[in-house]
Design a protein around this motif. Structure first.
Motif, PDB file in Angstrom:
ATOM      1  N   ALA A 252      19.887 -40.259 -62.786  1.00 27.63           N
ATOM      2  CA  ALA A 252      19.759 -40.926 -64.090  1.00 27.63           C
ATOM      3  C   ALA A 252      21.107 -41.445 -64.577  1.00 27.63           C
ATOM      4  N   PHE A 253      22.142 -40.636 -64.468  1.00 28.67           N
ATOM      5  CA  PHE A 253      23.473 -41.084 -64.896  1.00 28.67           C
ATOM      6  C   PHE A 253      24.049 -42.119 -63.935  1.00 28.67           C
ATOM      7  N   ARG A 254      23.603 -42.070 -62.690  1.00 29.30           N
ATOM      8  CA  ARG A 254      24.087 -43.073 -61.738  1.00 29.30           C
ATOM      9  C   ARG A 254      23.505 -44.453 -62.044  1.00 29.30           C
ATOM     10  N   THR A 255      22.335 -44.495 -62.690  1.00 25.83           N
ATOM     11  CA  THR A 255      21.793 -45.791 -63.099  1.00 25.83           C
ATOM     12  C   THR A 255      22.653 -46.424 -64.192  1.00 25.83           C
ATOM     13  N   ILE A 256      23.400 -45.586 -64.942  1.00 22.75           N
ATOM     14  CA  ILE A 256      24.282 -46.091 -66.001  1.00 22.75           C
ATOM     15  C   ILE A 256      25.684 -46.327 -65.463  1.00 22.75           C
ATOM     16  N   TRP A 257      26.178 -45.390 -64.634  1.00 24.97           N
ATOM     17  CA  TRP A 257      27.496 -45.505 -64.001  1.00 24.97           C
ATOM     18  C   TRP A 257      27.303 -45.527 -62.482  1.00 24.97           C
ATOM     19  N   PRO A 258      27.053 -46.693 -61.898  1.00 25.91           N
ATOM     20  CA  PRO A 258      26.744 -46.766 -60.458  1.00 25.91           C
ATOM     21  C   PRO A 258      27.822 -46.183 -59.555  1.00 25.91           C
ATOM     22  N   HIS A 259      29.068 -46.220 -59.994  1.00 24.15           N
ATOM     23  CA  HIS A 259      30.162 -45.746 -59.147  1.00 24.15           C
ATOM     24  C   HIS A 259      30.594 -44.315 -59.479  1.00 24.15           C
ATOM     25  N   GLY A 260      29.879 -43.662 -60.402  1.00 27.35           N
ATOM     26  CA  GLY A 260      30.200 -42.288 -60.734  1.00 27.35           C
ATOM     27  C   GLY A 260      31.561 -42.154 -61.397  1.00 27.35           C
ATOM     28  N   GLY A 261      32.154 -40.955 -61.276  1.00 27.13           N
ATOM     29  CA  GLY A 261      33.466 -40.721 -61.877  1.00 27.13           C
ATOM     30  C   GLY A 261      33.475 -39.451 -62.700  1.00 27.13           C
ATOM     31  N   ILE A 262      34.639 -39.133 -63.266  1.00 24.75           N
ATOM     32  CA  ILE A 262      34.792 -37.885 -63.993  1.00 24.75           C
ATOM     33  C   ILE A 262      34.000 -37.876 -65.300  1.00 24.75           C
ATOM     34  N   TRP A 263      33.989 -39.002 -66.031  1.00 28.22           N
ATOM     35  CA  TRP A 263      33.269 -39.012 -67.306  1.00 28.22           C
ATOM     36  C   TRP A 263      31.756 -38.856 -67.133  1.00 28.22           C
ATOM     37  N   PRO A 264      31.140 -39.555 -66.183  1.00 26.56           N
ATOM     38  CA  PRO A 264      29.710 -39.288 -65.954  1.00 26.56           C
ATOM     39  C   PRO A 264      29.424 -37.836 -65.598  1.00 26.56           C
ATOM     40  N   ILE A 265      30.321 -37.198 -64.830  1.00 26.15           N
ATOM     41  CA  ILE A 265      30.122 -35.790 -64.469  1.00 26.15           C
ATOM     42  C   ILE A 265      30.169 -34.904 -65.720  1.00 26.15           C
ATOM     43  N   LEU A 266      31.197 -35.132 -66.574  1.00 26.46           N
ATOM     44  CA  LEU A 266      31.317 -34.340 -67.801  1.00 26.46           C
ATOM     45  C   LEU A 266      30.098 -34.519 -68.696  1.00 26.46           C
ATOM     46  N   LEU A 267      29.678 -35.772 -68.877  1.00 23.32           N
ATOM     47  CA  LEU A 267      28.544 -36.045 -69.768  1.00 23.32           C
ATOM     48  C   LEU A 267      27.238 -35.532 -69.190  1.00 23.32           C
ATOM     49  N   ALA A 268      27.079 -35.639 -67.883  1.00 21.63           N
ATOM     50  CA  ALA A 268      25.847 -35.149 -67.253  1.00 21.63           C
ATOM     51  C   ALA A 268      25.752 -33.628 -67.369  1.00 21.63           C
ATOM     52  N   ASN A 269      26.864 -32.916 -67.146  1.00 20.84           N
ATOM     53  CA  ASN A 269      26.848 -31.464 -67.297  1.00 20.84           C
ATOM     54  C   ASN A 269      26.567 -31.066 -68.743  1.00 20.84           C
ATOM     55  N   ALA A 270      27.173 -31.795 -69.693  1.00 19.49           N
ATOM     56  CA  ALA A 270      26.905 -31.512 -71.106  1.00 19.49           C
ATOM     57  C   ALA A 270      25.454 -31.833 -71.456  1.00 19.49           C
ATOM     58  N   PHE A 271      24.921 -32.917 -70.884  1.00 16.72           N
ATOM     59  CA  PHE A 271      23.523 -33.312 -71.078  1.00 16.72           C
ATOM     60  C   PHE A 271      22.593 -32.146 -70.746  1.00 16.72           C
ATOM     61  N   PHE A 272      22.866 -31.452 -69.664  1.00 19.70           N
ATOM     62  CA  PHE A 272      22.066 -30.297 -69.278  1.00 19.70           C
ATOM     63  C   PHE A 272      22.087 -29.196 -70.326  1.00 19.70           C
ATOM     64  N   ASN A 273      23.272 -28.957 -70.906  1.00 22.19           N
ATOM     65  CA  ASN A 273      23.512 -27.698 -71.591  1.00 22.19           C
ATOM     66  C   ASN A 273      23.495 -27.763 -73.108  1.00 22.19           C
ATOM     67  N   VAL A 274      23.175 -28.905 -73.679  1.00 26.15           N
ATOM     68  CA  VAL A 274      23.013 -28.972 -75.134  1.00 26.15           C
ATOM     69  C   VAL A 274      21.949 -27.981 -75.589  1.00 26.15           C
ATOM     70  N   ALA A 275      20.900 -27.821 -74.796  1.00 26.89           N
ATOM     71  CA  ALA A 275      19.824 -26.892 -75.149  1.00 26.89           C
ATOM     72  C   ALA A 275      20.323 -25.453 -75.218  1.00 26.89           C
ATOM     73  N   VAL A 276      21.236 -25.071 -74.321  1.00 22.84           N
ATOM     74  CA  VAL A 276      21.773 -23.707 -74.334  1.00 22.84           C
ATOM     75  C   VAL A 276      22.487 -23.443 -75.654  1.00 22.84           C
ATOM     76  N   VAL A 277      23.311 -24.398 -76.091  1.00 22.26           N
ATOM     77  CA  VAL A 277      24.049 -24.238 -77.346  1.00 22.26           C
ATOM     78  C   VAL A 277      23.084 -24.243 -78.529  1.00 22.26           C
ATOM     79  N   ALA A 278      22.164 -25.212 -78.539  1.00 19.65           N
ATOM     80  CA  ALA A 278      21.235 -25.337 -79.668  1.00 19.65           C
ATOM     81  C   ALA A 278      20.380 -24.090 -79.832  1.00 19.65           C
ATOM     82  N   ARG A 279      19.881 -23.555 -78.718  1.00 25.00           N
ATOM     83  CA  ARG A 279      19.006 -22.387 -78.794  1.00 25.00           C
ATOM     84  C   ARG A 279      19.790 -21.110 -79.101  1.00 25.00           C
ATOM     85  N   THR A 280      20.919 -20.915 -78.425  1.00 25.94           N
ATOM     86  CA  THR A 280      21.668 -19.674 -78.598  1.00 25.94           C
ATOM     87  C   THR A 280      22.311 -19.598 -79.976  1.00 25.94           C
ATOM     88  N   VAL A 281      23.031 -20.648 -80.360  1.00 26.19           N
ATOM     89  CA  VAL A 281      23.687 -20.663 -81.672  1.00 26.19           C
ATOM     90  C   VAL A 281      22.648 -20.781 -82.785  1.00 26.19           C
TER      91      VAL A 281
END
Length: 529
Positions: free
Chosen positions: A109-138
């Motif tokens: 999904a993030f590769r459709t936005i950033w076809p060549h990848g990179g550090i920022w897509p990795i950071l945002l994709a990992n954060a994309f996964f884990n917003v739920a952990v913060v929202a539910r736990t906090v």
């Protein structure tokens, strides 16, 4: 005498989850670690400056992703915990979907936005996964913080920001630390996202272990890196355990009523909705790309995936791969559900008896979340051939590996709800002559029943998208859909890409159905996720 027997029974019962963990996790991991020591891999790897650059990058990207997830998840936690606004249930659903999406789907999904990848897509994709952990736990703890403390600070002249930092944040600190440690754990061991978006240019410990094992056959080097990873994970888990214990001590606080936001609180609500809309961007982008080609809109990817059109480079149809995924995830969920529920009951019993074994077992059961799936998979191939029947050739190998990952998540959902059950109900039943087993059946399980169903749906969604261990252990003739997606994305050609996008959409639909089940049966204040 009866009380003494009961105190002894919980340590004996703990042998069941401990035995499973020892056989299917500790033994394979120790076997891999011993390979590293035997061949001199540990000393060689530790002396290589490239190893520490790899460690530094792994930690840096995990810290960056964790900070982004905490910043994005905090306003969502406030909205879910304190505000009564239209669409709150939709927010809860949208936030949970990314967490249970397969890693390869998010990577694509993030590769459709950033076809060549990179550090920022990795950071945002990992954060994309884990917003739920913060929202539910906090959010779960924020909903229990007494508003009167904040109102008193405001009455004394403190502004909203000062009230938050001076009054609310210190109370929420254990929840933030607990959520941050879990997010850091997930981000530091992220595999599918880094593999798809980082390629060979941005490698972490997890992808380097995979590369050395599968491509370079450097088993001692991979074992040495795995040992580093296990050590780091253990430290993070201990921090998370301490924070979680302190957070759970607040569960006795009465949940506060939701109310309409006031004044500056609307800024937090607006920020929460911006986060929610941002979470939808990769999903919508993937849907669009699955239907668009260089010649216009088309269903060619879906037809090829179903085997009714041009097959591309697939040896099996995408539907066969989907059925393999569902069958494997079902087996893994059943095993993890039984083991996770039993473990939660045992941990509750050990906690009541104030046994030190409870904390040790709790931490040990969380370890599989933070250890390389490739390490565990390779460890299976090294060790399980020594068991009767040689499980290495069995179709149950992948469900076992998936269950190892799903079980800790089920425990984290079920255990807090069990702890929140009023102990006076159990005491009343015991006074009337009910034995411990009947107390559990008649008192605890009816109360936590909804959470048990939600935990099962959650476990199924996670197992369905598991990629790390599955990619290493799956038999070539029976691939799962995440494995098929990764194969298609590594091959050239528009049709292969369209089939990969279509497969991602198919997985998203099945995952969304699981999430709807989770929300349908979720207990009001149940679990971390």
């Amino acid at each position: 005498m009866a009380s003494s027997r009961l105190r002894l029974s919980w340590p004996l019962a703990a042998l069941v989850p401990a035995g499973f963990l020892g056989l299917f996790f500790v033994w394979p991991v120790i076997a891999i670690a011993s390979l590293g020591f035997a061949d001199g891999g540990v000393s060689t790897v530790l002396a290589d400056p490239a190893t520490w650059r790899l460690v530094a990058y792994t930690v840096a990207q995990a810290v960056g992703s964790t900070i982004v997830a905490l910043l994005a998840g905090t306003p969502v936690a406030f909205l879910l915990a304190r505000c009564s606004v239209p669409g709150s249930s939709v927010v809860r659903l949208i936030v949970l979907v990314p967490f249970v999406l397969p890693t390869v789907v998010v990577g694509v999904a993030f590769r459709t936005i950033w076809p060549h990848g990179g550090i920022w897509p990795i950071l945002l994709a990992n954060a994309f996964f884990n917003v739920a952990v913060v929202a539910r736990t906090v959010g779960g703890m924020w909903a229990r913080v007494d508003r009167r403390m904040e109102d008193a600070a405001r009455a004394l002249g403190a502004g909203r920001l000062r009230t938050f930092f001076a009054v609310t944040l210190p109370v929420l600190a254990p929840a933030f630390i607990s959520a941050g440690s879990v997010v850091f754990l997930f981000c530091s061991t992220s595999f599918g996202v880094v593999l798809i978006l980082g390629g060979s240019a941005f490698r972490t410990l997890e992808t380097e272990i995979y590369l050395r094992t599968v491509a370079l056959f450097d088993l001692s080097g991979a074992a040495a890196l795995s040992l580093l990873q296990v050590s780091a994970v253990l430290c993070v888990l201990l921090v998370g355990l301490a924070a979680r214990r302190k957070r759970e001590s607040w569960f006795s606080l009465r949940a506060q009523h939701l109310r309409r936001p006031r004044g500056g609180e609307w800024w937090a609500v607006g920020a929460a909705w911006i986060v929610v809309l941002a979470l939808l961007v990769p999903i919508v982008s993937l849907l669009v790309r699955s239907l668009s080609t260089s010649t216009g809109w088309s269903l060619d990817g879906f037809r090829a995936l179903a085997g009714t059109g041009e097959r591309g480079t697939l040896a099996v149809s995408g539907m066969d791969a989907l059925f393999n995924s569902i069958r494997t995830a079902t087996d893994a969920t059943i095993l993890a559900f039984i083991l996770g529920t039993f473990s939660a009951v045992v941990l509750l019993g050990l906690a009541r008896n104030k046994s030190v074994l409870g904390g040790v077992l709790d931490t040990a059961l969380m370890l599989p979340l933070g250890v390389s799936a490739v390490t565990v998979g390779f460890g299976y191939l090294v060790t399980l051939g020594h068991l009767p029947g040689d499980l290495r050739t069995s179709s149950s190998l992948v469900p076992l590996a998936q269950a190892l990952i799903v079980t800790p998540l089920i425990i984290r959902m079920v255990l807090p709800v069990l702890r929140a059950v009023d102990d006076r109900l159990r005491q009343a039943a015991a006074t009337l002559g009910a034995k411990p087993g009947r107390v559990l059946w008649e008192i605890d399980f009816p109360i936590v029943g909804r959470t048990l169903v939600a935990a099962g749906g959650f476990g199924f969604a996670v197992a369905l998208g598991e990629f790390g261990a599955t990619s290493f252990l799956i038999r070539p003739e029976a691939p799962t859909l995440p494995v098929i997606i990764a194969r298609l994305m590594s091959r050239p050609g528009q049709l292969n890409n369209q089939m990969a996008y279509a497969a991602c959409v198919l997985l998203m639909v099945v995952t969304a159905a699981s999430v709807l089940l989770i929300e349908r049966f979720r207990a009001p204040n149940g679990g971390d996720f």
